[in-house]
Design an enzyme around this catalytic site. Structure first.
Site, PDB file in Angstrom:
ATOM      1  N   CYS A  48       0.851  -1.182   0.000  1.00 27.02           N
ATOM      2  CA  CYS A  48       0.000   0.000   0.000  1.00 27.02           C
ATOM      3  C   CYS A  48       0.894   1.243   0.000  1.00 27.02           C
ATOM      4  O   CYS A  48       1.785   1.364   0.844  1.00 27.02           O
ATOM      5  CB  CYS A  48      -0.906  -0.002   1.227  1.00 27.02           C
ATOM      6  SG  CYS A  48      -1.877   1.517   1.392  1.00 27.02           S
ATOM      7  N   ASP A  55      -0.424  -5.742   0.484  1.00 26.51           N
ATOM      8  CA  ASP A  55      -1.731  -6.031  -0.108  1.00 26.51           C
ATOM      9  C   ASP A  55      -1.602  -7.346  -0.866  1.00 26.51           C
ATOM     10  O   ASP A  55      -0.571  -7.614  -1.491  1.00 26.51           O
ATOM     11  CB  ASP A  55      -2.155  -4.926  -1.083  1.00 26.51           C
ATOM     12  CG  ASP A  55      -2.648  -3.681  -0.377  1.00 26.51           C
ATOM     13  OD1 ASP A  55      -3.359  -3.820   0.635  1.00 26.51           O
ATOM     14  OD2 ASP A  55      -2.337  -2.567  -0.842  1.00 26.51           O
TER      15      ASP A  55
END
Length: 135
Positions: A48, A55
């Site tokens: 992120c 992620d």
């Protein structure tokens, strides 16, 4: 410098190959026939750009090849190159699609990036290129 220290300073084979991230394609064996290829990559990771947290996503690629077909090991290694990349979900999906389109010039291509929920938010980004032909 000991041999252990020398080995530790050299990138590992997988790290070198991932860093290269070259999308290799081969000639479409049946360019006269419309057909679709489906590829699922269940272990996509990136970071992120706002929090730095990892992620995770499942990438689902569906495409109708043009003159070239994407080589499977090459796409796996290309996708792995995003592991330490700080990038938004939306930019990741769009950049991956753009790179794949440049590499293989498909008739039609769709990429779905289905990200694992984080903070009670589930994101799916779907991007496409070209016009889908009947098979």
């Amino acid at each position: 410098m000991s041999s252990t220290e020398a080995q530790a300073s050299k990138p590992l084979y997988g790290e070198r190959v991932i860093a290269e991230g070259e999308l290799i394609c081969f000639d479409n064996p049946r360019p006269e026939r419309p057909y679709e290829i489906s590829i699922e990559l269940p272990e996509f990771t990136c970071q992120c750009p706002f929090s730095g947290y990892p992620d995770f996503a499942v990438l689902r690629l569906l495409y109708q090849p043009g003159p070239r077909v994407i080589e499977l090991k090459a796409i796996k290694l290309y996708v792995n190159s995003y592991r330490n990349c700080s990038i938004s979900h939306e930019e990741a999906a769009n950049k991956i699609l753009d790179d794949l389109v440049v590499a293989c010039d498909p008739v039609w291509m769709q990429l779905e990036a289905d990200f694992n929920p984080r903070g009670n938010v589930h994101t799916v980004v779907r991007v496409s290129h070209g016009s889908r032909q009947p098979c």
